[in-house]
Design a protein around this motif. Structure first.
Motif, short mmCIF file in Angstrom:
data_model
loop_
_atom_site.label_atom_id
_atom_site.label_comp_id
_atom_site.label_asym_id
_atom_site.label_seq_id
_atom_site.Cartn_x
_atom_site.Cartn_y
_atom_site.Cartn_z
N THR B 167 -7.23 17.99 39.23
CA THR B 167 -6.72 16.71 39.73
C THR B 167 -5.78 16.11 38.68
O THR B 167 -6.10 16.05 37.50
N TRP B 168 -4.61 15.69 39.15
CA TRP B 168 -3.53 15.28 38.23
C TRP B 168 -3.07 13.87 38.50
O TRP B 168 -3.07 13.39 39.63
N TYR B 169 -2.64 13.20 37.43
CA TYR B 169 -1.92 11.93 37.54
C TYR B 169 -0.71 12.04 36.61
O TYR B 169 -0.84 12.48 35.47
N PHE B 170 0.46 11.64 37.10
CA PHE B 170 1.66 11.81 36.28
C PHE B 170 2.11 10.50 35.63
O PHE B 170 2.11 9.46 36.26
N VAL B 171 2.50 10.59 34.38
CA VAL B 171 3.26 9.52 33.74
C VAL B 171 4.66 10.07 33.57
O VAL B 171 4.88 11.05 32.84
N THR B 172 5.61 9.48 34.28
CA THR B 172 6.91 10.11 34.47
C THR B 172 8.05 9.23 33.94
O THR B 172 8.06 8.03 34.19
N ALA B 173 8.99 9.86 33.25
CA ALA B 173 10.21 9.16 32.83
C ALA B 173 11.06 8.94 34.07
O ALA B 173 11.37 9.89 34.79
N ASP B 174 11.45 7.67 34.30
CA ASP B 174 12.09 7.33 35.57
C ASP B 174 13.59 7.65 35.55
O ASP B 174 14.42 6.75 35.57
N TYR B 175 13.93 8.93 35.45
CA TYR B 175 15.32 9.34 35.70
C TYR B 175 15.27 10.79 36.16
O TYR B 175 14.20 11.39 36.25
N ILE B 176 16.43 11.34 36.47
CA ILE B 176 16.49 12.62 37.18
C ILE B 176 15.60 13.70 36.56
O ILE B 176 14.87 14.41 37.25
N PHE B 177 15.58 13.78 35.22
CA PHE B 177 14.79 14.82 34.58
C PHE B 177 13.29 14.65 34.84
O PHE B 177 12.60 15.57 35.27
N LEU B 181 10.85 17.05 37.04
CA LEU B 181 9.72 17.73 36.40
C LEU B 181 8.42 17.40 37.14
O LEU B 181 7.57 18.27 37.37
N GLU B 182 8.27 16.14 37.55
CA GLU B 182 7.09 15.72 38.29
C GLU B 182 7.01 16.46 39.63
O GLU B 182 5.95 16.98 40.02
N GLU B 183 8.16 16.54 40.28
CA GLU B 183 8.22 17.19 41.60
C GLU B 183 7.86 18.68 41.48
O GLU B 183 7.04 19.21 42.24
N ASP B 184 8.45 19.36 40.49
CA ASP B 184 8.18 20.79 40.31
C ASP B 184 6.70 21.03 39.99
O ASP B 184 6.09 21.97 40.50
N THR B 185 6.15 20.18 39.12
CA THR B 185 4.76 20.38 38.73
C THR B 185 3.82 20.08 39.89
O THR B 185 2.81 20.77 40.08
N THR B 186 4.16 19.05 40.69
CA THR B 186 3.35 18.74 41.87
C THR B 186 3.24 19.96 42.77
O THR B 186 2.15 20.31 43.24
N LYS B 187 4.37 20.63 43.00
CA LYS B 187 4.35 21.83 43.84
C LYS B 187 3.41 22.89 43.28
O LYS B 187 2.63 23.50 44.00
N VAL B 188 3.52 23.11 41.97
CA VAL B 188 2.70 24.14 41.33
C VAL B 188 1.21 23.79 41.44
O VAL B 188 0.38 24.63 41.78
N VAL B 189 0.90 22.52 41.16
CA VAL B 189 -0.50 22.10 41.19
C VAL B 189 -1.07 22.27 42.60
O VAL B 189 -2.16 22.80 42.78
N GLY B 198 -1.62 10.55 41.90
CA GLY B 198 -0.64 9.46 41.83
C GLY B 198 0.29 9.63 40.65
O GLY B 198 0.25 10.65 39.95
N PHE B 199 1.14 8.63 40.45
CA PHE B 199 2.07 8.69 39.33
C PHE B 199 2.43 7.28 38.90
O PHE B 199 2.32 6.33 39.69
N ALA B 200 2.85 7.13 37.63
CA ALA B 200 3.39 5.87 37.14
C ALA B 200 4.71 6.21 36.47
O ALA B 200 4.76 7.12 35.66
N LEU B 215 -3.31 3.13 31.42
CA LEU B 215 -4.47 2.50 32.07
C LEU B 215 -4.55 2.91 33.54
O LEU B 215 -5.62 3.16 34.08
N GLN B 216 -3.36 2.97 34.18
CA GLN B 216 -3.35 3.40 35.58
C GLN B 216 -3.83 4.84 35.70
O GLN B 216 -4.59 5.19 36.60
N ALA B 217 -3.37 5.66 34.76
CA ALA B 217 -3.80 7.07 34.76
C ALA B 217 -5.31 7.14 34.57
O ALA B 217 -6.00 7.94 35.20
N GLN B 218 -5.79 6.28 33.69
CA GLN B 218 -7.21 6.28 33.38
C GLN B 218 -8.04 5.87 34.61
O GLN B 218 -9.03 6.51 34.94
N SER B 219 -7.59 4.82 35.30
CA SER B 219 -8.39 4.35 36.43
C SER B 219 -8.27 5.27 37.64
O SER B 219 -9.06 5.20 38.56
#
Lengths: 287, 411
Positions: B167-177, B181-189, B198-200, B215-219
């Motif tokens: 089970t995964w939660y992403f903390v993602t840099a909000d730009y194209i990269f 990366l989040e999208e590719d990893t979601t597919k793999v997972v 979820g993601f923040a 904190l969001q990732a934690q909860s």
């Protein structure tokens, strides 16, 4: 609901940093009428100084909390004596440009010496660990940050608003020439005030070192928000900067809960709204 | 009568002139531009080290190609897309730059690639990760050299899920990269049977306090907190995750971690973390030899981005030599036709989509006690063969690759 409390507490912690930084900025602007753009760099240098003291000299965190602000305060005194003093007669744009230039030089030098990935400063042993509050895990160190910054802010406010020294300072803010005519050494007061403002920035830097990665850019990412805080609070208003600093932290926390994408913009939205309604800021007086 | 052949000859010569010019080096110099982040958040993992790597490649090649000098220029794009594309335009239009290397940060690479394609100049991407650069955004003049997000997601993502992190939660840099990366990893997972809770997304660059995202990732209660960011962002995330007690209850998966990040975090904070890398200095004699030369000048071991810049510039120069010209079309054909064989990659080939497919490595950060010498940070857990490490040409939706003739494909 739990998440909301968590975000508000985090907001309070960030707000304490904002308050500590904007306090120094407000004191300097209040008396010297200088927009100290180097504040972020001085904060960064405070953090680096703590790291260097620990790495090269084995100086611990609590000593650094005393020694680093003192040392950086002396640097501030030197900057005021040698550079800033020459610009008092001019438009305050010149002071801004000078301090901006100093920022670029300081960031460049630290970048050259240490690179931008920065270094890690450990959390002091006495403040490791944390408490589970039910709605979130509060690291002890963050609680310490809130307490210390509230104490420092309250003490600064007390000195400025309730002591004789503070009365001189406030009089100097109002009318420096008249104060000088009463026999007060105003130039010395200017020098010491700038030194004190810089020491506060360095103090915030030492406080931040265990929390954030110590990098040359750590100041520039926080200084914009701090400037907004000072503007919202009213340029030069001591109480304004303290309350606004904490308030903005809370607003950010709330935004992160409601609409995280807006969390970096919300400060400036608040600033624009405040300026529309009260051009001198929340606590400021029209000059 | 006798004048006509002469005039015809002259005309023929004039017509032939462009082809003759194409047979040699344009403007009498081969100019290599390194466009990178010299002072910002990614300057340690790329930056001056990338410029040094390019300079080493030129020196090792002999400083001359086809009898003409090879020159190096470099510039700071300040992580700004407009600065990057303006610099590229100036380099191409006024300074005869033939090829641009590194282009760290996807936002700048994405801005420069169309300009280069329009001007028929080559880009050699080493720093950026966005998979689409050899997918739907591919150009005929681009090679993606070092890594892409697909490779990171598959290397780290699959291994972590296999070990029970489902089970995964992403903390993602909000730009194209970060988003890519989040999208590719979601597919793999998901493909491996895991769930994404979820993601923040945080602004980047410029965020230093990650506590609210953590904190969001934690909860969320996810077993794995996936860090879809890079450089200083990742470093601050890891540091603050320790502080807020996210770890060790939940585990962190740093999807893009560079050796410079590990160096600045220290092994005590980073130990045990899995990461996917294209290069590690201490793998064999060849990598050690090159890296120690690099270290002697830079005082830091090379990141995979910097090693990739050397490898890509060297391959480019060899292709110019073999093609007998610096004409971009001819050089590109040669680059794609020739396998890459150096300390960085073995028998790796550039596909028709422009992606260099080479082996990747899954590494784990050593504990402080296991580290025997300076920069002894990684234990290579496994080698991911090129065919598994990167998406196939068919998986990439590059329009060029589809229209490419079978003959080109074979090359």
């Amino acid at each position: 609901m739990q998440a909301l409390f968590g975000q508000l507490l985090v907001g309070l912690i960030n707000g304490s940093f904002y308050a500590l930084l904007s306090l120094g900025l407000a004191i300097i602007f209040g008396l010297l009428n200088v927009v100290n753009f180097a504040h972020g760099a001085q904060y960064m240098m405070g953090a680096f100084a703590a790291w260097m003291a620990a790495t090269y000299l084995g100086v611990g965190y609590f000593w650094a909390l005393l020694l680093v602000p003192a040392a950086m305060g002396l640097v501030g005194v030197a900057v005021e004596r040698l550079l800033l003093r020459r610009l008092y007669g001019l438009d305050n744009l010149y002071g801004l440009l000078l301090t901006f230039g100093l920022t670029l030089i300081a960031e460049g030098l630290f970048h050259q010496a240490y690179g931008n990935s920065g270094s890690t400063y450990p959390v002091p042993a006495a403040l490791r660990g944390g408490v589970n509050l039910g709605f979130m895990y509060l690291p002890l160190y963050r609680a310490w940050v809130v307490v210390v910054s509230v104490v420092v802010c309250a003490a600064s406010w007390f000195v400025i608003e309730r002591t004789k020294l503070g009365a001189y300072l406030r009089a100097g803010t109002e009318n420096p020439r008249l104060l000088q005519a009463f026999g007060v050494n105003v130039p010395l007061m200017f020098t010491l005030t700038y030194g004190f403002g810089v020491a506060l920035a360095a103090f915030a830097g030492v406080m931040a070192a265990p929390v954030y990665q110590v990098t040359p850019l750590m100041g520039s990412s926080v200084i914009m928000v701090v400037f907004a805080v000072v503007v919202i609070g009213g340029m030069g208003s001591i109480a304004g900067s303290i309350f606004t600093g904490i308030g903005i932290g809370l607003v950010e926390g709330l935004t992160r809960y409601l609409y995280p994408e807006a969390s970096s913009v919300v400060v400036f939205v608040v600033m624009a709204l405040v300026l529309l309604v009260r051009p001198a800021g929340l606590f400021g007086r029209q000059r | 009568m006798s004048r006509i052949p002469r005039v015809a000859c002259c005309l023929a010569a004039l017509l032939a002139a462009p082809t003759l010019a194409a047979d040699k080096v344009s403007d009498g110099v081969v100019k290599i531009g390194v466009l990178t982040d010299m002072t910002g958040y990614y300057s340690d993992l790329a930056g001056p080290g990338s410029v040094l790597a390019a300079r080493m490649a030129i020196e090792d090649f002999g400083g001359k190609v086809l009898g003409k000098p090879v020159q190096l220029v470099s510039a700071d794009h300040q992580l700004k897309a407009d600065v990057a594309s303006n610099t590229a335009r100036k380099w191409f239009d006024q300074e005869q730059v033939d090829v641009i290397a590194d282009l760290v940060s996807s936002s700048t690479a994405g801005a420069v690639m169309p300009v280069a394609a329009e001007k028929k100049r080559i880009t050699l991407l080493s720093g950026p990760g966005t998979t689409a650069f050899t997918g739907e955004k591919c150009t005929a003049y681009n090679v993606h050299w070092t890594y892409n997000n697909w490779a990171l997601a598959n290397g780290t993502g699959r291994e972590v899920v296999r070990q029970g992190g489902d089970t995964w939660y992403f903390v993602t840099a909000d730009y194209i990269f970060g988003r890519s990366l989040e999208e590719d990893t979601t597919k793999v997972v998901k493909a491996a049977g895991g769930k994404v809770l979820g993601f923040a997304r945080h602004p980047s660059p410029g965020t230093t306090d990650f506590s609210s995202y953590l904190l969001q990732a934690q909860s969320s209660g996810a077993k794995i907190v996936g860090l879809a960011n890079a450089g200083a962002d990742t470093v601050n995330c890891i540091k603050q995750a320790n502080e807020f007690g996210v770890t060790p209850k939940q585990s962190l998966a740093g999807l893009l971690v560079f050796i410079t990040d590990v160096h600045s975090l220290g092994l005590d904070t980073a130990k045990g973390m899995y990461l996917t890398t294209a290069f590690y200095w201490d793998m064999n004699d060849e990598t050690r030899k090159w890296s120690e030369r690099f270290f002697a000048k830079h005082k830091k071991m090379p990141t995979m981005v910097q090693a990739g810049v050397y490898s890509s510039v060297m391959h480019y120069l060899k292709a110019v030599q073999a093609a007998g010209t610096d004409d971009a079309d001819a050089v590109m054909a040669k680059m794609k036709a020739t396998p890459v064989n150096d300390f960085f990659a073995k028998n790796a080939r550039i596909g028709p989509d422009g992606l260099l497919r080479h082996d990747m490595y899954l590494a784990r950060v050593k504990a402080p006690g296991a580290s025997k010498k300076p920069w002894d940070y990684y234990e290579i857990v496994k080698t991911i063969p090129a065919a598994e490490a990167f998406p196939t040409v068919e998986q990439q939706a590059c329009p060029l690759a589809k229209s490419a003739s079978p003959a080109v494909m074979k090359k």
